[in-house]
Structure formats: C-alpha cells, structure tokens
Design an enzyme around this catalytic site. Sequence first.
Site, PDB file in Angstrom:
ATOM      1  N   ARG A 104      38.233  16.070  73.055  1.00 24.01           N
ATOM      2  CA  ARG A 104      38.713  16.973  74.091  1.00 24.01           C
ATOM      3  C   ARG A 104      37.942  16.742  75.384  1.00 24.01           C
ATOM      4  NH1 ARG A 104      39.100  23.403  72.976  1.00 24.01           N
ATOM      5  NH2 ARG A 104      36.836  23.263  73.081  1.00 24.01           N
ATOM      6  N   THR A 108      39.189  19.122  81.462  1.00 27.86           N
ATOM      7  CA  THR A 108      40.590  19.572  81.397  1.00 27.86           C
ATOM      8  C   THR A 108      40.943  20.213  80.064  1.00 27.86           C
ATOM      9  OG1 THR A 108      41.396  17.459  80.521  1.00 27.86           O
ATOM     10  CG2 THR A 108      41.227  17.662  82.922  1.00 27.86           C
ATOM     11  N   ASP A 200      32.595  25.770  65.886  1.00 29.30           N
ATOM     12  CA  ASP A 200      33.086  24.394  65.872  1.00 29.30           C
ATOM     13  C   ASP A 200      33.216  23.931  64.422  1.00 29.30           C
ATOM     14  OD1 ASP A 200      32.912  21.402  65.776  1.00 29.30           O
ATOM     15  OD2 ASP A 200      32.860  21.639  67.957  1.00 29.30           O
ATOM     16  N   ASP A 203      31.372  20.605  63.492  1.00 28.14           N
ATOM     17  CA  ASP A 203      29.929  20.761  63.364  1.00 28.14           C
ATOM     18  C   ASP A 203      29.562  21.464  62.066  1.00 28.14           C
ATOM     19  OD1 ASP A 203      29.273  19.484  65.711  1.00 28.14           O
ATOM     20  OD2 ASP A 203      29.146  21.313  66.901  1.00 28.14           O
TER      21      ASP A 203
END
Length: 209
Positions: A104, A108, A200, A203
Amino acid sequence: MENVFIMDHPLIQHKISMLRDYQTGTNEFRKLVEEIAVLMGYEAFRDLPMEEVEVTTPIETCKTPMISGKKLAVVPILRAGLGMVNGILTLVPSAKVGHIGLYRDPETHEPREYYCKLPESIGQRLVTVVDPMLATGGSAVAAIDFIKERGGKQIKFLCIIGAPEGIKRLREAHPDVQIYCGHVDRELNANAYICPGLGDAGDRIFGTK
C-alpha cells in the site's frame, strides 16, 4: 447485500473476538486465522457442483455424491493472506496455490503490485482470493483485476474483517465476485486502518513490527 455473505456463525465470531485482543500472541493468532479460514471455506464452498459416482462399500455398490472435478485455486494477497491458505487447503488439499503481492502506497493508500504468479488454466478454476482484512478495498480490487486479466472467471473473495468502505468498493468494481466476510467493522480511520479492527494482520501473523 447481494453477493455479500456475512459469516455470523458463533464459532467464527468467537475466534474473531480472540483475534482482536492485543494480548493474543503470534502463535495463537496464526492458529486462529487458519481455523477461521476453515470455517469460512466450509460455507463458501457450499455451492460446489456435485455428481453421482459409483462406490463399492463393504456391503454393496451404490451411487453417492462427490465434488464434480471442479479445479480450485486459492490465491492469497501477500503477505497476510498466507495465514488463511492452510485453512482452505485443509478442506480442498488438491487446490493449486497462486500468489499476488501488493503493497500500500503510504501517501495514496492505493495498492502497488510487486508479484503475481497464478496457477495454469486459471480460467477453468474456481479462484478463492484470501486476505484477512478488507480495508479500502484497493488491494482486493487490484488482485481480482490481475486474475481476470489472466483469464479468471469464477472468483470468490474471503476476508475475516471488512470495512463498509472496502466492501462497497469491491462490490462496485466486481459485482460478479462473491464476498464472504467474518465481520463488518465500523469504519476506516484517517490512516485507512479498520476500526476497531485487530491491527496489522501481517505483523500479527508473522510476528513483525
């Protein structure tokens, strides 16, 4: 919502609640993701085509239903999607596995491709795309774009947690794709993280920060 299936089974909801807890460690988190994938896959594959085959039991010969040779592929969106693959393979060990790597853009929040390797004859397979989190929907839309560009036709998308924004975007971009979601959360925050979410997923699956 047509083509959107929310997995409200108590076992799935219970395991998602355990995933959310920040105290859930890497090993347990990884196991829970795999278990949820098994439960979600069980429902997602409910419409697999069947055919009658002849089987000889210890008593006699009979006609009995089996899955009718449909080729399957499971395609995780790297890297978090890898956590769901073994759960799907538990149900369908013969499925081929592809990989789509996206990251990602920090500015943006849009996806950028860095890897795409799909099984051969992708157009003849039921393709199950897996990613624990459906946030903005950008990665899911891009991954399915890649699969369709390479000939994929019948596609399902499985996520454990989805944001309303991501579900809407994916439905609008690919209305022919069935979306299976464990839980729809409240919203995305300014950093495009799902709230309340679970942090996340990559993670937490791989123990990285």
